[in-house]
Design a protein around this motif. Sequence first.
Motif, PDB file in Angstrom:
ATOM      1  N   UNK A  46     -23.359 -52.690  23.147  1.00 56.28           N
ATOM      2  CA  UNK A  46     -24.232 -52.919  24.298  1.00 56.28           C
ATOM      3  C   UNK A  46     -24.923 -51.605  24.618  1.00 56.28           C
ATOM      4  N   UNK A  47     -26.250 -51.632  24.677  1.00 51.91           N
ATOM      5  CA  UNK A  47     -26.994 -50.429  24.991  1.00 51.91           C
ATOM      6  C   UNK A  47     -28.333 -50.782  25.610  1.00 51.91           C
ATOM      7  N   UNK A  48     -28.952 -49.798  26.156  1.00 52.57           N
ATOM      8  CA  UNK A  48     -30.294 -49.944  26.702  1.00 52.57           C
ATOM      9  C   UNK A  48     -31.259 -49.266  25.743  1.00 52.57           C
ATOM     10  N   UNK A  49     -32.512 -49.666  25.768  1.00 45.57           N
ATOM     11  CA  UNK A  49     -33.493 -49.009  24.906  1.00 45.57           C
ATOM     12  C   UNK A  49     -34.113 -47.788  25.579  1.00 45.57           C
ATOM     13  N   UNK A  50     -33.963 -47.670  26.901  1.00 47.96           N
ATOM     14  CA  UNK A  50     -34.486 -46.519  27.634  1.00 47.96           C
ATOM     15  C   UNK A  50     -33.914 -46.531  29.038  1.00 47.96           C
ATOM     16  N   UNK A  51     -34.060 -45.412  29.720  1.00 44.66           N
ATOM     17  CA  UNK A  51     -33.680 -45.331  31.120  1.00 44.66           C
ATOM     18  C   UNK A  51     -34.895 -45.566  32.001  1.00 44.66           C
ATOM     19  N   UNK A  70     -34.372 -40.780  31.518  1.00 48.06           N
ATOM     20  CA  UNK A  70     -35.113 -41.723  30.680  1.00 48.06           C
ATOM     21  C   UNK A  70     -34.546 -41.829  29.267  1.00 48.06           C
ATOM     22  N   UNK A  71     -33.977 -40.739  28.750  1.00 49.48           N
ATOM     23  CA  UNK A  71     -33.523 -40.755  27.356  1.00 49.48           C
ATOM     24  C   UNK A  71     -32.012 -40.878  27.204  1.00 49.48           C
ATOM     25  N   UNK A  72     -31.248 -40.579  28.244  1.00 48.51           N
ATOM     26  CA  UNK A  72     -29.797 -40.796  28.179  1.00 48.51           C
ATOM     27  C   UNK A  72     -29.534 -42.218  28.633  1.00 48.51           C
TER      28      UNK A  72
END
Length: 180
Positions: A46-51, A70-72
């Motif tokens: 499970x992850x996000x593509x951006x903050x 935005x990047x973490x």
Amino acid sequence: SIDPKDRQLMIDLYDASILYCDHKLIGSLIDYLKQEDIFEESMLVVLSDHGEEFYDHQSWEHGHALYSELVKIPLLVKYPNNRLKGREKAPASISDIPAMMLEESGIPYDKTVFQNQVGQEKRVLPVLLPVSPIIPQFPPKVSFVNDKYQFIFNNLNPKAEPYFNPPPPPARAVDLELYE
């Protein structure tokens, strides 16, 4: 400038959308896997593509800067049978995910195309924000991140400022930023 109450409302709405995703989407998937008795041997990523930026640097949303908010991104990995349980502190990249999953599944893959570098502590991750094909006024940017520092090189174009509302902070020909 923005009213702090309005900013907090935007953050709360964003957090509510994450909570909905956690409970209704991911939670439902986990419930299904448990119901089918296949949760333990499953691998979940499970992850996000951006903050998102909430006026932290006088701007909103994403796709325009490379600040850490935005990047973490969150990255949660559940290995089959809870193998490798714990918290990894080494930097990881979205580009690590395909090789990690292929390796875990035993599927052969071209290691020159996909490289599994998960867990390598002494690495520097490049993060790029290329020229946008949709909005050419976005300047190209590059950032380098390791476990302690983030360096951002912004190639700013002062002529682009009128395209942003609200306008970004005053631009300089070259903007270098270093964060610990």
